[in-house]
Design a protein around this motif. Structure first.
Motif, PDB file in Angstrom:
ATOM      1  N   VAL A 201       0.303  14.167  50.347  1.00  0.00           N
ATOM      2  CA  VAL A 201      -0.066  14.063  51.754  1.00  0.00           C
ATOM      3  C   VAL A 201      -0.520  15.386  52.365  1.00  0.00           C
ATOM      4  O   VAL A 201      -1.103  15.396  53.436  1.00  0.00           O
ATOM      5  N   GLU A 202      -0.245  16.517  51.672  1.00  0.00           N
ATOM      6  CA  GLU A 202      -0.571  17.814  52.263  1.00  0.00           C
ATOM      7  C   GLU A 202      -2.076  18.047  52.199  1.00  0.00           C
ATOM      8  O   GLU A 202      -2.717  17.746  51.201  1.00  0.00           O
ATOM      9  N   LEU A 203      -2.635  18.598  53.241  1.00  0.00           N
ATOM     10  CA  LEU A 203      -4.072  18.837  53.224  1.00  0.00           C
ATOM     11  C   LEU A 203      -4.446  20.280  53.522  1.00  0.00           C
ATOM     12  O   LEU A 203      -5.322  20.837  52.883  1.00  0.00           O
ATOM     13  N   LEU A 204      -3.744  20.905  54.453  1.00  0.00           N
ATOM     14  CA  LEU A 204      -4.156  22.226  54.932  1.00  0.00           C
ATOM     15  C   LEU A 204      -4.323  23.224  53.787  1.00  0.00           C
ATOM     16  O   LEU A 204      -5.363  23.857  53.639  1.00  0.00           O
ATOM     17  N   LEU A 205      -3.285  23.363  52.929  1.00  0.00           N
ATOM     18  CA  LEU A 205      -3.373  24.319  51.832  1.00  0.00           C
ATOM     19  C   LEU A 205      -4.378  23.858  50.785  1.00  0.00           C
ATOM     20  O   LEU A 205      -5.183  24.639  50.294  1.00  0.00           O
ATOM     21  N   ALA A 206      -4.342  22.553  50.474  1.00  0.00           N
ATOM     22  CA  ALA A 206      -5.245  22.020  49.459  1.00  0.00           C
ATOM     23  C   ALA A 206      -6.692  22.267  49.855  1.00  0.00           C
ATOM     24  O   ALA A 206      -7.535  22.598  49.020  1.00  0.00           O
ATOM     25  N   LYS A 207      -6.976  22.136  51.133  1.00  0.00           N
ATOM     26  CA  LYS A 207      -8.332  22.317  51.609  1.00  0.00           C
ATOM     27  C   LYS A 207      -8.723  23.794  51.602  1.00  0.00           C
ATOM     28  O   LYS A 207      -9.831  24.159  51.230  1.00  0.00           O
ATOM     29  N   THR A 208      -7.770  24.653  52.018  1.00  0.00           N
ATOM     30  CA  THR A 208      -8.057  26.077  52.078  1.00  0.00           C
ATOM     31  C   THR A 208      -8.324  26.659  50.696  1.00  0.00           C
ATOM     32  O   THR A 208      -9.117  27.582  50.554  1.00  0.00           O
ATOM     33  N   LEU A 209      -7.658  26.121  49.678  1.00  0.00           N
ATOM     34  CA  LEU A 209      -7.732  26.728  48.356  1.00  0.00           C
ATOM     35  C   LEU A 209      -8.812  26.141  47.465  1.00  0.00           C
ATOM     36  O   LEU A 209      -8.906  26.482  46.295  1.00  0.00           O
ATOM     37  N   THR A 210      -9.607  25.210  47.983  1.00  0.00           N
ATOM     38  CA  THR A 210     -10.612  24.594  47.129  1.00  0.00           C
ATOM     39  C   THR A 210     -11.978  24.617  47.801  1.00  0.00           C
ATOM     40  O   THR A 210     -12.072  24.679  49.025  1.00  0.00           O
ATOM     41  N   ALA A 211     -13.027  24.566  46.976  1.00  0.00           N
ATOM     42  CA  ALA A 211     -14.374  24.487  47.533  1.00  0.00           C
ATOM     43  C   ALA A 211     -15.086  23.238  47.031  1.00  0.00           C
ATOM     44  O   ALA A 211     -15.370  22.324  47.791  1.00  0.00           O
ATOM     45  N   THR A 212     -15.338  23.164  45.713  1.00  0.00           N
ATOM     46  CA  THR A 212     -16.035  21.989  45.182  1.00  0.00           C
ATOM     47  C   THR A 212     -15.337  21.407  43.968  1.00  0.00           C
ATOM     48  O   THR A 212     -15.160  20.208  43.862  1.00  0.00           O
ATOM     49  N   GLU A 213     -14.900  22.298  43.049  1.00  0.00           N
ATOM     50  CA  GLU A 213     -14.389  21.850  41.752  1.00  0.00           C
ATOM     51  C   GLU A 213     -13.091  21.069  41.858  1.00  0.00           C
ATOM     52  O   GLU A 213     -12.843  20.164  41.074  1.00  0.00           O
ATOM     53  N   ALA A 214     -12.240  21.455  42.789  1.00  0.00           N
ATOM     54  CA  ALA A 214     -10.920  20.833  42.857  1.00  0.00           C
ATOM     55  C   ALA A 214     -10.671  20.211  44.224  1.00  0.00           C
ATOM     56  O   ALA A 214      -9.548  19.992  44.626  1.00  0.00           O
ATOM     57  N   LYS A 215     -11.726  19.932  44.936  1.00  0.00           N
ATOM     58  CA  LYS A 215     -11.615  19.442  46.305  1.00  0.00           C
ATOM     59  C   LYS A 215     -10.850  18.113  46.391  1.00  0.00           C
ATOM     60  O   LYS A 215     -11.219  17.153  45.717  1.00  0.00           O
TER      61      LYS A 215
END
Lengths: 266, 288
Positions: A201-215
């Motif tokens: 459910v977490e998004l903030l960190l997941a979004k900050t740490l990814t660009a395209t490959e692991a989005k």
């Protein structure tokens, strides 16, 4: 009064289901229909939105990415937390109480505080935009949680079990994996459930740490919501699909949930 | 349980310690670093002392978002805790109703937070959302994208929808741990329903309820994604809670110094409240 008792949970469940129904309802409509007409069910039923998601790789790879880092994180968290929880439940050692509280403070840290330093840190070690970076960053709140839940379960197992096993000539390793782990299997199941849940459910960190490959899929959705703005049908279909993994996981652990909460450690 | 003193237990804790320290200590040092300095890019820093802290502590913007944050957390606790207890008390105790309730009630907890925000956004839109449309057609002038009051109402309703189940599950587990003998004794004494609740059920739920309040406090104090997707902090700044304001300052305006100082003050407040709770909880545990 007793006769009408069932009304309270029933009304609550209806309240819970309404927004979910609305999302599913919208996912079967075309975007034009959503914007132009208000209706309680789809007038022109369409699977177009789902077809788009399953054929466009930027969409379905989002799901693959999310599931990948969530599974990584669950495995890392539980594997690291098992020995630590054992130590906390069985031994006294220098600084144990402080360490336990320090671990918990990380569960309390607002992810917004960490977003920027994480970005810089993971970029500097060349892990930016990888699944492992997200999985490791989610350890920040999942490991403390895992240690906390597992410690609760382990403390409920009497210490005589360990002692008997040693008397019977078991080595520590054999005792731990052959006897102890099976004994607290329910606890491990619950822990994995919660690690999976909070990482999913977490998004903030997941979004900050990814660009395209692991989005993650959730970030793919925000992008679509803000740039093309009005593809509501697609957004609803993607949202509906994110509910499914959670629902599957709940189904498997339903018997353990109440038990897990009963430990008072979630 | 009697624990043996064993310093070698540290070896068991090392993996956890390393992983969490890697994630917490190093980034936290970066934040501390920024909070005392002015940066001009290219790793050029100038020492600023406590200037950013003073600036944040005196700024009206921070006071406003902190005030909104406390108001929000207070309101949702006030609704979710009693509501959660009431639902747990009325839930079936056996039969097919138990798994059905547990599964359906856990659903909101497993939906990604931005999907929760997006779902509530389309649910509450005044022209095409069920909630917005219904409210408007029965005569309320409802529009959460323009009226601050409606935005607050929607955000709170969303949080109640999202998290009340956690309180329900915890209270339900607490209730289940009560031995039937207690209820029989209450019946023999002719205790009223209220007395049974007040003197048997509530004390037995004390531990899980403290936990529920602690978890709900922490998580609502960090809330970011759901209101960000639902209202974007608007209209104006009326629903910009602490995290939203912080991210705006750090990643939007790139005011790293003040943002770092704000992060530390923010973290400190959460820590302080949680420390009080933690000690209360451990005291309870020691008693029981």
């Amino acid at each position: 009064m007793k006769k009408y008792k069932w009304l309270v949970p029933t009304l609550y469940i209806i309240f819970l289901m309404l927004p979910i129904y609305w999302l599913i309802n919208m996912s079967f409509k075309t975007t034009t229909e959503i914007i132009n007409t208000y209706s309680l069910w789809p007038q022109k039923f369409t699977l177009e939105n789902y077809v788009k998601i399953f054929t466009d790789s930027t969409w379905y790879m989002g799901y693959v990415n999310s599931i990948t880092y969530t599974v990584f994180n669950t495995v890392i968290s539980v594997a690291a937390a098992l020995p630590a929880a054992y130590a906390f439940s069985r031994y006294k050692f220098l600084g144990d109480k402080h360490l336990f509280f320090w671990l918990l403070t990380n569960r309390m840290a607002p992810p917004a505080v960490f977003a920027l330093p994480f970005f810089q840190f993971y970029s500097s070690v060349n892990l930016f935009d990888t699944h492992i970076a997200v999985a490791l960053s989610h350890c920040l709140f999942n490991i403390p949680l895992a240690v906390w839940i597992l410690e609760g379960f382990m403390s409920a197992v009497p210490k005589e079990l360990d002692e008997t096993a040693y008397v019977d000539g078991y080595s520590f390793g054999r005792f731990f994996f052959k006897i102890f782990v099976p004994t607290i299997a329910a606890g491990i199941g619950i822990t994995m459930f919660f690690c999976f849940m909070f990482s999913w459910v977490e998004l903030l960190l997941a979004k900050t740490l990814t660009a395209t490959e692991a989005k993650p899929i959730a970030a793919t959705m925000t992008r679509t919501a803000s740039t093309s703005g009005y593809e509501l049908g697609l957004l609803a279909a993607a949202g509906t699909l994110t509910i499914i993994p959670g629902a599957i996981v709940i189904y498997f652990v339903k018997d353990y949930i109440a038990k897990g909460f009963a430990m008072g450690r979630v | 349980m009697n624990k043996t003193i064993n310093q070698k237990a540290w070896y068991f804790v090392i993996p956890v310690f390393v992983l969490v320290a890697f994630n917490a200590a190093i980034p936290l040092m970066t934040v501390v670093n920024y909070s005392f300095q002015e940066t001009f890019g290219n790793n050029v820093f100038a020492w600023e002392g406590t200037r950013w802290f003073k600036q944040i502590l005196l700024s009206e913007r921070f006071h406003a978002s902190l005030g909104r944050q406390f108001a929000f957390t207070f309101i949702i606790l006030l609704i979710q805790i009693p509501l959660g207890i009431a639902i747990a008390l009325t839930m079936p105790k056996k039969g097919w109703g138990v798994p059905v309730c547990l599964i359906l009630m856990s659903m909101p907890l497993l939906i990604p937070w931005n999907v929760v925000g997006a779902m509530w956004n389309i649910f509450a839109l005044p022209d095409i959302g069920f909630l917005g449309y219904t409210l408007n057609s029965v005569g309320f002038d409802y529009n959460f994208t323009q009226q601050p009051g409606d935005a607050w109402f929607t955000t709170i309703l969303m949080d109640v929808w999202h998290w009340t189940s956690l309180v329900v599950l915890l209270s339900y587990a607490g209730l289940n741990s009560i031995q039937p003998a207690y209820y029989q004794a209450a019946e023999i004494d002719g205790a009223s329903r209220w007395a049974t609740f007040r003197y048997i059920e509530l004390p037995k739920m004390k531990k899980v309820l403290t936990l529920a309040i602690l978890l709900r406090f922490m998580d609502s104090f960090m809330i970011y994604t759901e209101p960000f997707v639902l209202t974007g902090g608007g209209p104006g700044n009326t629903t910009a809670f602490l995290s939203i304001d912080l991210v705006k300052m750090a990643l939007g305006q790139f005011d790293l110094g003040p943002a770092a100082a704000m992060s530390l003050i923010y973290f400190f407040i959460v820590l302080l409240v949680c420390w009080v709770f933690y000690n209360l909880m451990m005291k309870n545990e020691a008693q029981s």
